[in-house]
Design an enzyme around this catalytic site. Structure first.
Site, mmCIF file in Angstrom:
data_model
loop_
_atom_site.group_PDB
_atom_site.id
_atom_site.type_symbol
_atom_site.label_atom_id
_atom_site.label_comp_id
_atom_site.label_asym_id
_atom_site.label_seq_id
_atom_site.Cartn_x
_atom_site.Cartn_y
_atom_site.Cartn_z
ATOM 1 N N HIS A 134 0.817 -1.223 0.000
ATOM 2 C CA HIS A 134 0.000 0.000 0.000
ATOM 3 C C HIS A 134 0.850 1.272 0.000
ATOM 4 O O HIS A 134 0.331 2.359 -0.248
ATOM 5 C CB HIS A 134 -0.976 0.008 1.187
ATOM 6 C CG HIS A 134 -0.357 0.254 2.525
ATOM 7 N ND1 HIS A 134 -0.061 -0.761 3.397
ATOM 8 C CD2 HIS A 134 0.002 1.395 3.155
ATOM 9 C CE1 HIS A 134 0.451 -0.260 4.510
ATOM 10 N NE2 HIS A 134 0.506 1.049 4.377
ATOM 11 N N ASP A 164 0.007 -7.605 1.231
ATOM 12 C CA ASP A 164 0.430 -6.217 1.426
ATOM 13 C C ASP A 164 1.954 -6.088 1.432
ATOM 14 O O ASP A 164 2.521 -5.369 2.248
ATOM 15 C CB ASP A 164 -0.155 -5.633 2.712
ATOM 16 C CG ASP A 164 -0.062 -4.105 2.753
ATOM 17 O OD1 ASP A 164 0.048 -3.498 1.674
ATOM 18 O OD2 ASP A 164 -0.074 -3.529 3.863
ATOM 19 N N SER A 242 4.823 2.321 7.931
ATOM 20 C CA SER A 242 4.464 1.200 7.069
ATOM 21 C C SER A 242 5.632 0.769 6.194
ATOM 22 O O SER A 242 6.242 1.587 5.496
ATOM 23 C CB SER A 242 3.283 1.568 6.166
ATOM 24 O OG SER A 242 2.109 1.682 6.917
#
Length: 389
Positions: A134, A164, A242
């Site tokens: 993402h 992901d 992230s």
């Protein structure tokens, strides 16, 4: 995208308070091996001074830090135009009477550039790095920044939305620093872990916590479009973290920081185990995509008469014309073993199917209304099964 300007400014306003409240330093114990090595390096007051000034955290970050990168992305998005519709207020005389500006008519479609930030880490000296899908998915430009000040354009090698995960290749010539990859299967609840990343644009931010739990199923957390068993930690993870590494006490990557819970229960962070990420990265580099095996069943935990969860996976639903349906599985069946290996939970069954792979038959031991059956099922590729539904 992970970064929002107003969140960054709020974080900066909160920093003075955090600094003011940190009035006494925290001294953390060394793992035994490191304490012994420091003791061997000196004696008496010199060794004691080293122990009082340093911790295993600083040693781990020194080892891994040079390979932890910031990722800046750009993505071009289409802004739909606006149509003008017939209305009394489109009449110029009426608009003038009511003091309205002249009508502009239809607005054509336009483009705008969205920017985001994330983290990642270099694991191969050729310039390969791992991050979250993402962070880079759909990006038209990726720029990677290193702690030594170097910046390089990155090319997205491949992304896997199901887990992901993504791999990016630096376009410039190296050499590039790398971080060692650990063994996430060796983690235990209570182990120290260290999160390193770029939260709110504050690069090389380090937070410390422990492994709070293992094998947290993504679907159980409400993330139904991912096939993941996650590491839960109380190390602070924020937007911008992230794709950054979760390190063990030796400075090895054991997870990829992916998710943080906001609102009630805030402070719970989740990371993808590095053993899983290593497998995905290998497929992305070699093929550019990842194969996910699936048999086409919805599952839930098995409960006994008291409501307690027991071993096995209960079939909640069966996808029409899918492999499970063709094999004869029915809602209400309890799957207790795959190829002779006991099934403890629905998430473990998913792992066994993934490990078996696409196109290779597997034997399911099934309990149905007091009978024990053996059914042969052949997994298919997840994407092909989704096209059938």
């Amino acid at each position: 995208m992970d970064q929002e300007p107003f969140m960054a400014s709020a974080a900066m306003r909160a920093l003075p308070l955090a600094l003011l409240t940190a009035v006494s330093p925290l001294t953390l114990p060394f793992p035994d091996a490191q304490a012994q090595s420091l003791a061997a390096a000196g004696s008496g007051s010199a060794a004691a001074g080293m122990l009082s000034r340093q911790s295993f955290v600083s040693a781990a970050v020194r080892r891994a830090g040079p390979a932890v990168v910031t990722i800046d992305t750009e993505r071009t998005v289409l802004v739909p135009g606006r149509q003008s519709f017939g209305s009394p207020f489109m009449d110029p005389l009426l608009r003038q009477f009511f003091g309205l500006p002249p009508a502009g008519g239809a607005t054509p479609p336009s483009q705008r550039t969205e920017r985001g930030q994330g983290s990642g880490f270099l694991y191969d000296p050729s310039g390969l790095l791992i991050t979250n899908a993402h962070v880079v998915e759909g990006s038209t430009r990726v720029v990677v920044g290193l702690p030594d000040g170097r910046r390089a354009d990155g090319r997205v090698v491949g992304v896997d939305p199901v887990t992901d995960l993504a791999v990016v290749k630096l376009e410039a010539a190296g050499p590039w620093p790398v971080v060692g990859l650990g063994n996430s299967d060796a983690l235990q609840v209570g182990d120290w872990v260290i999160a390193v990343g770029n939260p709110f644009g504050l690069d090389q931010t380090v937070t410390l916590g422990i492994v709070s739990s293992l094998n947290r199923n993504a679907a159980a957390l409400g993330i139904t479009d991912k096939r993941l068993e996650l590491i839960q930690t109380d190390a602070a993870i924020n937007p911008g973290n992230s794709g950054g590494p979760l390190l063990n006490a030796d400075g090895e990557v054991v997870g990829i920081n992916t998710l943080v819970r906001s609102g009630p229960g805030a402070g719970l962070g989740f990371a993808i185990p590095i053993n899983r990420a290593r497998q995905i990265a290998q497929q992305l580099v070699s093929k550019g995509s990842v194969s996910h095996a699936m048999i086409g069943v919805g599952m839930e935990p098995v409960r006994d008469g008291t409501g307690a969860i027991v071993a096995g996976a209960q079939v909640r639903s069966v996808m029409p014309s899918g492999p499970a349906a063709l094999a004869g599985l029915k809602p209400g069946d309890r799957i207790t073993a795959v190829d002779g290996e006991a099934v403890r939970s629905p998430s473990q069954l998913t792992q066994l199917v993934e490990r078996n792979g696409v196109g290779r038959p597997m034997a399911l031991r099934v309990e149905r209304q007091g009978q024990t059956l053996t059914l042969q099922v052949t997994p298919v590729e997840l994407s092909s099964l989704m096209r059938r539904s």
